[in-house]
Design an enzyme around this catalytic site. Structure first.
Site, PDB file in Angstrom:
ATOM      1  N   HIS A  65      15.014  -7.221  12.293  1.00  0.00           N
ATOM      2  CA  HIS A  65      15.557  -8.571  12.500  1.00  0.00           C
ATOM      3  C   HIS A  65      14.454  -9.617  12.309  1.00  0.00           C
ATOM      4  O   HIS A  65      14.673 -10.667  11.694  1.00  0.00           O
ATOM      5  CB  HIS A  65      16.110  -8.711  13.924  1.00  0.00           C
ATOM      6  CG  HIS A  65      17.263  -7.812  14.248  1.00  0.00           C
ATOM      7  ND1 HIS A  65      17.188  -6.834  15.211  1.00  0.00           N
ATOM      8  CD2 HIS A  65      18.524  -7.735  13.752  1.00  0.00           C
ATOM      9  CE1 HIS A  65      18.350  -6.208  15.308  1.00  0.00           C
ATOM     10  NE2 HIS A  65      19.173  -6.726  14.427  1.00  0.00           N
ATOM     11  N   GLN A 111      19.322  -5.072   3.798  1.00  0.00           N
ATOM     12  CA  GLN A 111      19.812  -4.013   2.911  1.00  0.00           C
ATOM     13  C   GLN A 111      20.167  -2.730   3.684  1.00  0.00           C
ATOM     14  O   GLN A 111      20.904  -1.890   3.197  1.00  0.00           O
ATOM     15  CB  GLN A 111      18.743  -3.695   1.872  1.00  0.00           C
ATOM     16  CG  GLN A 111      19.204  -2.771   0.771  1.00  0.00           C
ATOM     17  CD  GLN A 111      18.040  -2.283  -0.058  1.00  0.00           C
ATOM     18  OE1 GLN A 111      17.275  -3.087  -0.578  1.00  0.00           O
ATOM     19  NE2 GLN A 111      17.898  -0.984  -0.168  1.00  0.00           N
TER      20      GLN A 111
HETATM   21  P1  AMP Z   1      22.630  -6.140  13.513  1.00  0.00           P
HETATM   22  O1  AMP Z   1      22.024  -6.819  14.690  1.00  0.00           O
HETATM   23  O2  AMP Z   1      22.458  -4.668  13.495  1.00  0.00           O
HETATM   24  O3  AMP Z   1      24.044  -6.597  13.254  1.00  0.00           O
HETATM   25  O4  AMP Z   1      21.788  -6.631  12.261  1.00  0.00           O
HETATM   26  C1  AMP Z   1      21.614  -7.992  11.979  1.00  0.00           C
HETATM   27  C2  AMP Z   1      20.978  -8.128  10.623  1.00  0.00           C
HETATM   28  O5  AMP Z   1      19.723  -7.440  10.609  1.00  0.00           O
HETATM   29  C3  AMP Z   1      21.842  -7.500   9.510  1.00  0.00           C
HETATM   30  O6  AMP Z   1      21.784  -8.320   8.361  1.00  0.00           O
HETATM   31  C4  AMP Z   1      21.166  -6.174   9.289  1.00  0.00           C
HETATM   32  O7  AMP Z   1      21.349  -5.652   7.983  1.00  0.00           O
HETATM   33  C5  AMP Z   1      19.703  -6.544   9.512  1.00  0.00           C
HETATM   34  N1  AMP Z   1      18.920  -5.352   9.845  1.00  0.00           N
HETATM   35  C6  AMP Z   1      19.227  -4.381  10.740  1.00  0.00           C
HETATM   36  N2  AMP Z   1      18.303  -3.406  10.735  1.00  0.00           N
HETATM   37  C7  AMP Z   1      17.384  -3.757   9.799  1.00  0.00           C
HETATM   38  C8  AMP Z   1      16.180  -3.162   9.309  1.00  0.00           C
HETATM   39  N3  AMP Z   1      15.739  -2.000   9.771  1.00  0.00           N
HETATM   40  N4  AMP Z   1      15.477  -3.804   8.342  1.00  0.00           N
HETATM   41  C9  AMP Z   1      15.921  -5.001   7.862  1.00  0.00           C
HETATM   42  N5  AMP Z   1      17.052  -5.614   8.274  1.00  0.00           N
HETATM   43  C10 AMP Z   1      17.776  -5.007   9.235  1.00  0.00           C
END
Ligand code: AMP
Length: 285
Positions: free
Chosen positions: A37, A150
């Site tokens: 994030h 991604q």
């Molecule tokens: P989430 O909180 O899981 O809904 O994720 C929020 C954003 O962070 C989304 O756009 C995810 O794709 C991105 N995200 C989650 N994990 C990762 C990661 N390991 N690396 C990069 N972006 C991430």
């Protein structure tokens, strides 16, 4: 950092940005923030004049109520981390703020094929829930750019499609997946793994790398069988392991090295569902 719980207050604050054409970068999240994030926040800070992060654990995108109940919540730590990063605005709405009436919870988005495969197939209603919240947030924040990861490859395509359906002009920036040194993709759900499970979870990305490096025109199905067999022996329950064209996510069984492909996996380790993907070429999406 200014924290808003209500859209009306946020809108009054953003009014100045819209008027002065200051570029707003938006990073939607479900909290339990990690370095993945943070990389999106930093990307926004590089591109945009002001960075808005949202934290909202959207019940409508969980097909499994237990998964929703167990989703990690670390709001205090998240706020401190965002402060430290220099994020400008945090939006922390509650359910009623995002979905004030029945109509807002019952919208339908024509996502077509994307909704019937992979995450869409195994998590019915998931992408409708994602679209409901992202549409609402985009309409309220009117960002110049949205920053997404991604890691959620299919979700990136869904958000692209949503922006098309909304007929709005928003730039989409997709950042690469941040990983632990072990290769394990960072994820809020990793907090639910104990040390032993975390060690096993590393094998998910190793399987993807194994397939990526051995992929030939005719051997994807064999490689997949072998990977699923090994992962099952390690204690995973694999929901899917598929090869798809990156541009439209069409699932294929034969690899064509002239075309960019992505290998995607979803698997349960005990009751924790993990997803990951790897591109067959070094290029980012
Ligand atoms: P989430 O909180 O899981 O809904 O994720 C929020 C954003 O962070 C989304 O756009 C995810 O794709 C991105 N995200 C989650 N994990 C990762 C990661 N390991 N690396 C990069 N972006 C991430």
């Amino acid at each position: 950092m200014i924290i808003f719980n209500h859209f009306t207050n946020l809108r009054s604050y953003l009014e100045k940005c819209w008027q002065s054409k200051k570029k707003i970068g938006f990073v939607p999240t479900m909290g339990a923030l990690h370095h993945g994030h943070f990389s999106l926040i930093r990307e926004s800070q590089k591109h945009a004049g002001i960075t808005v992060c949202s934290i909202f654990v959207n019940p409508l995108q969980f097909d499994n109520s237990d998964d929703f109940k167990k989703y990690p919540k670390t709001t205090e730590e998240d706020i401190l981390a965002l402060e430290e990063l220099g994020c400008d605005v945090l939006l922390l709405p509650d359910f009623e703020e995002v979905f004030p009436d029945e109509a807002s919870e019952n919208k339908y988005f024509g996502l077509g094929y994307l909704e019937n495969i992979l995450e869409g197939k195994f998590r019915p209603g998931h992408f409708q829930g994602v679209c409901m919240v992202v549409e609402r947030l985009l309409n309220e924040i009117c960002p110049y750019t949205i920053f997404i990861g991604q890691k959620d490859f299919q979700q990136c395509m869904v958000i692209k499609k949503l922006i098309e359906l909304m007929s709005i002009k928003i730039e989409l920036v997709i950042s690469p997946t941040l990983r632990e040194n072990s290769g394990l993709a960072m994820s809020s759900r990793n907090m639910r793994l104990n040390a032993e499970e975390k060690k096993i979870a590393e094998k998910l990305f190793q399987s993807l790398q194994f397939i990526q490096s051995n992929l030939d025109v005719n051997n994807f199905l064999q490689l997949r069988d072998r990977a699923i067999h090994n992962l099952s022996n390690d204690g995973f329950n694999v929901e899917y392991l598929e090869l798809a064209k990156t541009d439209n996510l069409e699932l294929v069984s034969q690899y064509n090295s002239q075309i960019a492909h992505v290998i995607l996996i979803a698997a349960y380790l005990n009751d924790v569902r993990l997803i990951d993907n790897i591109l067959t070429e070094a290029t980012s999406m």
